[in-house]
Enzyme design. Structure first.
Site: not given
Ligand code: TRP
Length: 325
Positions: A111, A192, A195
Protein backbone atom coordinates in the site's frame (compact mmCIF):
# COMPACT_ATOMS: atom_id res chain seq x y z
CA UNK A 1 -20.02 -20.58 21.97
CA UNK A 2 -16.97 -19.22 20.24
CA UNK A 3 -16.41 -15.48 20.15
CA UNK A 4 -15.86 -14.31 16.60
CA UNK A 5 -14.76 -10.90 15.37
CA UNK A 6 -14.79 -9.46 11.87
CA UNK A 7 -13.70 -6.05 10.72
CA UNK A 8 -15.21 -4.61 7.57
CA UNK A 9 -13.62 -1.73 5.70
CA UNK A 10 -16.18 0.98 4.97
CA UNK A 11 -15.72 0.65 1.24
CA UNK A 12 -19.45 0.69 0.56
CA UNK A 13 -18.82 -1.08 -2.72
CA UNK A 14 -19.49 -4.67 -1.78
CA UNK A 15 -19.78 -7.29 -4.49
CA UNK A 16 -20.86 -10.85 -5.10
CA UNK A 17 -17.46 -12.14 -3.98
CA UNK A 18 -17.92 -10.50 -0.56
CA UNK A 19 -21.43 -11.89 -0.36
CA UNK A 20 -20.70 -15.51 -1.26
CA UNK A 21 -17.21 -15.64 0.24
CA UNK A 22 -17.98 -13.94 3.56
CA UNK A 23 -21.28 -12.25 4.37
CA UNK A 24 -23.48 -15.22 3.63
CA UNK A 25 -21.37 -17.45 5.88
CA UNK A 26 -21.49 -14.89 8.68
CA UNK A 27 -25.26 -14.78 8.51
CA UNK A 28 -25.52 -18.57 8.47
CA UNK A 29 -23.33 -18.87 11.57
CA UNK A 30 -24.68 -15.92 13.54
CA UNK A 31 -26.70 -18.04 15.97
CA UNK A 32 -23.81 -20.42 16.67
CA UNK A 33 -21.30 -17.79 17.75
CA UNK A 34 -20.98 -14.73 19.88
CA UNK A 35 -20.17 -12.51 16.94
CA UNK A 36 -18.89 -8.96 16.62
CA UNK A 37 -18.99 -7.08 13.32
CA UNK A 38 -17.16 -3.80 13.26
CA UNK A 39 -17.11 -1.21 10.50
CA UNK A 40 -13.52 -0.07 10.75
CA UNK A 41 -13.79 3.63 9.97
CA UNK A 42 -10.50 4.46 11.72
CA UNK A 43 -8.65 2.10 9.42
CA UNK A 44 -10.08 3.99 6.44
CA UNK A 45 -8.19 7.10 7.58
CA UNK A 46 -4.87 5.45 6.79
CA UNK A 47 -5.37 6.38 3.13
CA UNK A 48 -6.72 9.57 1.64
CA UNK A 49 -10.50 9.75 1.96
CA UNK A 50 -12.94 12.62 1.73
CA UNK A 51 -14.72 13.20 5.08
CA UNK A 52 -18.22 13.26 3.57
CA UNK A 53 -17.39 10.11 1.64
CA UNK A 54 -16.17 8.37 4.79
CA UNK A 55 -19.39 9.24 6.64
CA UNK A 56 -21.52 8.03 3.75
CA UNK A 57 -19.63 4.78 3.29
CA UNK A 58 -19.55 3.96 6.98
CA UNK A 59 -23.32 4.18 7.20
CA UNK A 60 -23.75 2.39 3.88
CA UNK A 61 -21.58 -0.48 5.05
CA UNK A 62 -23.71 -0.86 8.16
CA UNK A 63 -26.84 -0.82 6.00
CA UNK A 64 -25.40 -3.54 3.84
CA UNK A 65 -24.40 -5.78 6.74
CA UNK A 66 -27.94 -5.51 8.08
CA UNK A 67 -29.45 -6.01 4.62
CA UNK A 68 -27.58 -9.28 4.01
CA UNK A 69 -29.25 -10.61 7.13
CA UNK A 70 -27.11 -9.98 10.20
CA UNK A 71 -29.57 -9.57 13.04
CA UNK A 72 -28.55 -6.83 15.48
CA UNK A 73 -30.44 -8.64 18.23
CA UNK A 74 -28.12 -11.60 17.72
CA UNK A 75 -24.77 -10.10 16.74
CA UNK A 76 -23.01 -6.98 17.93
CA UNK A 77 -22.75 -4.59 14.99
CA UNK A 78 -20.92 -1.34 15.61
CA UNK A 79 -18.60 1.33 14.27
CA UNK A 80 -15.00 1.20 15.43
CA UNK A 81 -14.64 4.90 16.34
CA UNK A 82 -17.69 4.69 18.62
CA UNK A 83 -15.73 2.53 21.04
CA UNK A 84 -12.73 4.60 22.18
CA UNK A 85 -10.91 1.62 23.67
CA UNK A 86 -9.81 0.59 20.18
CA UNK A 87 -7.37 3.47 19.91
CA UNK A 88 -6.47 3.33 23.58
CA UNK A 89 -5.49 -0.31 23.40
CA UNK A 90 -3.75 0.30 20.07
CA UNK A 91 -1.28 2.54 21.90
CA UNK A 92 -0.48 -0.11 24.50
CA UNK A 93 0.06 -2.57 21.66
CA UNK A 94 2.20 -0.14 19.66
CA UNK A 95 4.43 -0.19 22.70
CA UNK A 96 4.43 -3.98 22.51
CA UNK A 97 5.09 -4.30 18.77
CA UNK A 98 8.50 -3.62 17.29
CA UNK A 99 9.33 -1.32 14.40
CA UNK A 100 11.02 -4.25 12.67
CA UNK A 101 8.05 -6.56 12.69
CA UNK A 102 5.71 -3.86 11.41
CA UNK A 103 8.20 -3.13 8.63
CA UNK A 104 7.80 -6.71 7.47
CA UNK A 105 4.05 -6.45 6.85
CA UNK A 106 3.58 -7.13 3.17
CA UNK A 107 0.33 -5.17 2.97
CA UNK A 108 2.10 -2.07 4.27
CA UNK A 109 4.80 -2.52 1.65
CA UNK A 110 2.20 -2.88 -1.09
CA UNK A 111 0.00 0.00 0.00
CA UNK A 112 2.90 2.38 0.59
CA UNK A 113 4.88 1.50 -2.53
CA UNK A 114 5.19 4.46 -4.85
CA UNK A 115 3.58 7.05 -2.56
CA UNK A 116 5.77 9.94 -1.61
CA UNK A 117 3.93 10.58 1.62
CA UNK A 118 2.85 7.60 3.69
CA UNK A 119 0.69 8.16 6.75
CA UNK A 120 2.14 6.88 10.01
CA UNK A 121 -1.26 5.30 10.62
CA UNK A 122 -0.76 3.09 7.57
CA UNK A 123 2.36 1.73 9.23
CA UNK A 124 0.60 1.04 12.55
CA UNK A 125 -2.61 -0.18 10.87
CA UNK A 126 -2.03 -3.84 11.85
CA UNK A 127 -1.65 -2.86 15.51
CA UNK A 128 -5.04 -1.14 15.50
CA UNK A 129 -6.41 -4.30 13.92
CA UNK A 130 -4.83 -6.34 16.73
CA UNK A 131 -6.52 -4.04 19.25
CA UNK A 132 -9.88 -4.54 17.51
CA UNK A 133 -9.59 -8.25 18.02
CA UNK A 134 -7.91 -8.53 21.41
CA UNK A 135 -10.42 -6.21 23.13
CA UNK A 136 -13.15 -8.82 22.71
CA UNK A 137 -11.26 -11.93 23.92
CA UNK A 138 -11.88 -13.48 20.54
CA UNK A 139 -11.50 -17.16 19.63
CA UNK A 140 -11.79 -16.92 15.87
CA UNK A 141 -11.29 -14.33 13.20
CA UNK A 142 -12.62 -15.21 9.77
CA UNK A 143 -10.14 -13.60 7.41
CA UNK A 144 -9.14 -13.84 3.80
CA UNK A 145 -5.62 -14.71 2.74
CA UNK A 146 -4.59 -11.07 2.55
CA UNK A 147 -5.10 -10.66 6.30
CA UNK A 148 -3.29 -13.77 7.51
CA UNK A 149 -0.06 -11.99 8.28
CA UNK A 150 -1.94 -9.38 10.31
CA UNK A 151 -3.60 -12.12 12.28
CA UNK A 152 -0.24 -13.76 12.97
CA UNK A 153 0.98 -10.41 14.28
CA UNK A 154 -2.12 -10.16 16.49
CA UNK A 155 -1.32 -13.55 17.98
CA UNK A 156 2.33 -12.62 18.51
CA UNK A 157 1.37 -9.39 20.26
CA UNK A 158 -1.13 -11.15 22.51
CA UNK A 159 1.39 -13.80 23.48
CA UNK A 160 4.14 -11.23 24.09
CA UNK A 161 1.88 -8.97 26.14
CA UNK A 162 0.62 -11.89 28.24
CA UNK A 163 4.16 -13.08 28.88
CA UNK A 164 5.43 -9.63 29.79
CA UNK A 165 2.52 -8.37 31.90
CA UNK A 166 0.51 -11.44 32.88
CA UNK A 167 -2.42 -13.22 31.28
CA UNK A 168 -4.60 -10.49 29.73
CA UNK A 169 -5.71 -11.48 26.22
CA UNK A 170 -7.11 -14.60 24.68
CA UNK A 171 -4.94 -15.62 21.72
CA UNK A 172 -7.19 -15.75 18.64
CA UNK A 173 -6.90 -18.07 15.66
CA UNK A 174 -7.68 -17.45 12.02
CA UNK A 175 -10.68 -19.38 10.81
CA UNK A 176 -10.63 -20.78 7.34
CA UNK A 177 -13.73 -19.59 5.51
CA UNK A 178 -16.22 -22.45 5.27
CA UNK A 179 -16.25 -23.71 1.67
CA UNK A 180 -15.89 -20.06 0.73
CA UNK A 181 -17.04 -19.64 -2.82
CA UNK A 182 -14.22 -18.06 -4.74
CA UNK A 183 -15.95 -15.73 -7.13
CA UNK A 184 -13.92 -14.70 -10.14
CA UNK A 185 -14.19 -11.54 -12.22
CA UNK A 186 -16.71 -12.03 -15.03
CA UNK A 187 -14.43 -10.37 -17.58
CA UNK A 188 -11.13 -11.75 -16.26
CA UNK A 189 -12.00 -15.16 -14.82
CA UNK A 190 -8.35 -15.81 -13.90
CA UNK A 191 -8.56 -13.17 -11.16
CA UNK A 192 -10.76 -12.82 -8.12
CA UNK A 193 -13.71 -10.45 -8.25
CA UNK A 194 -12.39 -7.41 -6.43
CA UNK A 195 -13.35 -3.83 -5.78
CA UNK A 196 -9.77 -2.70 -6.26
CA UNK A 197 -9.61 -3.97 -9.84
CA UNK A 198 -11.13 -1.61 -12.36
CA UNK A 199 -13.52 -4.00 -14.03
CA UNK A 200 -17.02 -2.54 -13.85
CA UNK A 201 -18.51 -5.16 -16.15
CA UNK A 202 -16.70 -7.98 -14.39
CA UNK A 203 -17.92 -7.09 -10.90
CA UNK A 204 -21.49 -7.68 -9.74
CA UNK A 205 -22.26 -5.36 -6.88
CA UNK A 206 -24.63 -6.62 -4.22
CA UNK A 207 -26.97 -3.69 -4.74
CA UNK A 208 -26.86 -3.64 -8.55
CA UNK A 209 -30.28 -3.39 -10.21
CA UNK A 210 -31.54 -6.73 -11.56
CA UNK A 211 -31.21 -5.52 -15.17
CA UNK A 212 -27.59 -4.57 -14.52
CA UNK A 213 -26.83 -7.94 -12.96
CA UNK A 214 -28.40 -9.68 -15.91
CA UNK A 215 -26.42 -7.64 -18.42
CA UNK A 216 -23.11 -8.27 -16.65
CA UNK A 217 -23.69 -11.99 -16.47
CA UNK A 218 -24.80 -12.24 -20.07
CA UNK A 219 -21.67 -10.44 -21.18
CA UNK A 220 -19.41 -12.62 -19.05
CA UNK A 221 -16.37 -13.96 -20.85
CA UNK A 222 -16.75 -17.62 -21.70
CA UNK A 223 -14.18 -19.93 -23.19
CA UNK A 224 -13.35 -21.30 -26.63
CA UNK A 225 -15.54 -24.22 -27.63
CA UNK A 226 -19.17 -24.67 -26.79
CA UNK A 227 -19.24 -27.46 -24.21
CA UNK A 228 -20.28 -26.74 -20.65
CA UNK A 229 -17.73 -28.34 -18.34
CA UNK A 230 -16.49 -27.59 -14.88
CA UNK A 231 -12.75 -27.30 -15.41
CA UNK A 232 -11.06 -24.27 -13.85
CA UNK A 233 -7.87 -24.70 -15.86
CA UNK A 234 -9.28 -25.11 -19.34
CA UNK A 235 -12.58 -23.31 -18.91
CA UNK A 236 -12.20 -20.63 -16.28
CA UNK A 237 -15.07 -18.45 -17.51
CA UNK A 238 -17.65 -21.21 -17.74
CA UNK A 239 -16.45 -22.76 -14.49
CA UNK A 240 -16.97 -19.47 -12.72
CA UNK A 241 -20.55 -19.30 -14.02
CA UNK A 242 -21.16 -22.88 -12.93
CA UNK A 243 -19.79 -22.13 -9.49
CA UNK A 244 -21.97 -19.07 -9.19
CA UNK A 245 -25.04 -21.09 -10.06
CA UNK A 246 -23.91 -23.78 -7.69
CA UNK A 247 -23.40 -21.27 -4.88
CA UNK A 248 -26.80 -19.74 -5.50
CA UNK A 249 -28.68 -23.06 -5.70
CA UNK A 250 -26.65 -25.44 -3.54
CA UNK A 251 -26.19 -27.97 -6.36
CA UNK A 252 -22.54 -29.07 -6.92
CA UNK A 253 -20.91 -27.47 -10.01
CA UNK A 254 -20.30 -30.73 -11.90
CA UNK A 255 -23.93 -31.66 -11.47
CA UNK A 256 -25.00 -28.24 -12.66
CA UNK A 257 -22.72 -28.59 -15.69
CA UNK A 258 -24.43 -31.79 -16.80
CA UNK A 259 -27.69 -29.89 -17.29
CA UNK A 260 -26.38 -27.53 -19.98
CA UNK A 261 -25.26 -27.99 -23.54
CA UNK A 262 -24.82 -24.35 -24.52
CA UNK A 263 -23.61 -21.15 -22.90
CA UNK A 264 -26.77 -19.09 -23.52
CA UNK A 265 -29.19 -20.99 -21.29
CA UNK A 266 -26.51 -21.34 -18.60
CA UNK A 267 -26.01 -17.58 -18.50
CA UNK A 268 -29.74 -16.96 -18.33
CA UNK A 269 -30.09 -19.32 -15.37
CA UNK A 270 -27.08 -17.84 -13.58
CA UNK A 271 -28.52 -14.36 -14.03
CA UNK A 272 -31.94 -15.43 -12.74
CA UNK A 273 -30.43 -17.23 -9.75
CA UNK A 274 -28.17 -14.34 -8.76
CA UNK A 275 -30.99 -11.82 -9.14
CA UNK A 276 -33.27 -14.01 -7.01
CA UNK A 277 -30.58 -14.43 -4.36
CA UNK A 278 -29.81 -10.72 -4.12
CA UNK A 279 -33.28 -9.20 -4.43
CA UNK A 280 -34.27 -9.64 -0.78
CA UNK A 281 -30.98 -7.96 0.13
CA UNK A 282 -31.72 -5.01 -2.18
CA UNK A 283 -35.18 -4.70 -0.77
CA UNK A 284 -33.99 -4.66 2.86
CA UNK A 285 -31.26 -2.17 1.97
CA UNK A 286 -33.85 0.16 0.45
CA UNK A 287 -36.01 -0.09 3.58
CA UNK A 288 -33.06 0.69 5.82
CA UNK A 289 -31.93 3.57 3.62
CA UNK A 290 -35.31 5.15 4.04
CA UNK A 291 -34.92 5.02 7.83
CA UNK A 292 -31.29 5.83 8.58
CA UNK A 293 -32.30 7.03 12.04
CA UNK A 294 -33.08 3.41 12.86
CA UNK A 295 -29.69 2.30 11.52
CA UNK A 296 -28.01 4.88 13.74
CA UNK A 297 -29.95 3.59 16.74
CA UNK A 298 -28.85 0.04 15.95
CA UNK A 299 -25.23 1.18 15.75
CA UNK A 300 -25.48 3.08 19.02
CA UNK A 301 -26.87 0.02 20.78
CA UNK A 302 -24.11 -2.11 19.24
CA UNK A 303 -21.45 0.32 20.42
CA UNK A 304 -22.86 0.29 23.94
CA UNK A 305 -22.71 -3.50 24.02
CA UNK A 306 -19.21 -3.59 22.54
CA UNK A 307 -18.06 -0.94 24.99
CA UNK A 308 -18.97 -3.09 27.99
CA UNK A 309 -16.60 -5.82 26.91
CA UNK A 310 -13.94 -3.53 25.48
CA UNK A 311 -13.70 -1.33 28.55
CA UNK A 312 -13.23 -4.32 30.85
CA UNK A 313 -10.39 -5.69 28.72
CA UNK A 314 -8.79 -2.29 28.35
CA UNK A 315 -8.88 -1.69 32.11
CA UNK A 316 -7.08 -4.99 32.70
CA UNK A 317 -4.45 -4.20 30.09
CA UNK A 318 -3.90 -0.66 31.38
CA UNK A 319 -3.50 -1.88 34.92
CA UNK A 320 -1.17 -4.67 33.81
CA UNK A 321 1.29 -2.25 32.18
CA UNK A 322 1.27 0.02 35.22
CA UNK A 323 -1.12 2.85 34.38
CA UNK A 324 -2.78 4.25 37.48
CA UNK A 325 -6.42 3.26 37.76
N1 TRP B 1 -7.71 -5.21 7.81
C1 TRP B 1 -8.98 -5.78 7.48
C2 TRP B 1 -9.21 -5.71 5.97
O1 TRP B 1 -8.60 -4.92 5.30
C3 TRP B 1 -10.10 -5.08 8.18
C4 TRP B 1 -10.01 -5.24 9.65
C5 TRP B 1 -9.74 -4.27 10.58
C6 TRP B 1 -10.21 -6.45 10.37
N2 TRP B 1 -9.79 -4.79 11.83
C7 TRP B 1 -10.07 -6.11 11.74
C8 TRP B 1 -10.51 -7.77 9.99
C9 TRP B 1 -10.19 -7.08 12.71
C10 TRP B 1 -10.63 -8.71 10.97
C11 TRP B 1 -10.47 -8.40 12.33
O2 TRP B 1 -10.02 -6.43 5.47
Amino acid sequence: MATVFSGVQPSGDFHLGNYLGAFRNWVAAQHDNDAYFCVVDLHALTLEIDPAELRRRTLESAVLLLAVGLDPEVVTLFVQSHVPEHTRLAWLLECTASYGELSRMTQFKEKSAGSESVRAGLFTYPVLMAADILLYQVDEVPVGDDQRQHLELTRDLAIRFNRRYGETFRVPRASIPAVGARVMDLQHPESKMSKSVDSPLGTVRILDEPAVIERKIKRAVTDPGTTVEHDRERKPGVSNLLELLSAATGVPPAEVAARYHAYGPLKQDVADAVVAMLSPVRQRAAELQSDLGEVERILAAGAARAHEVASATYARAAEAVGLLP
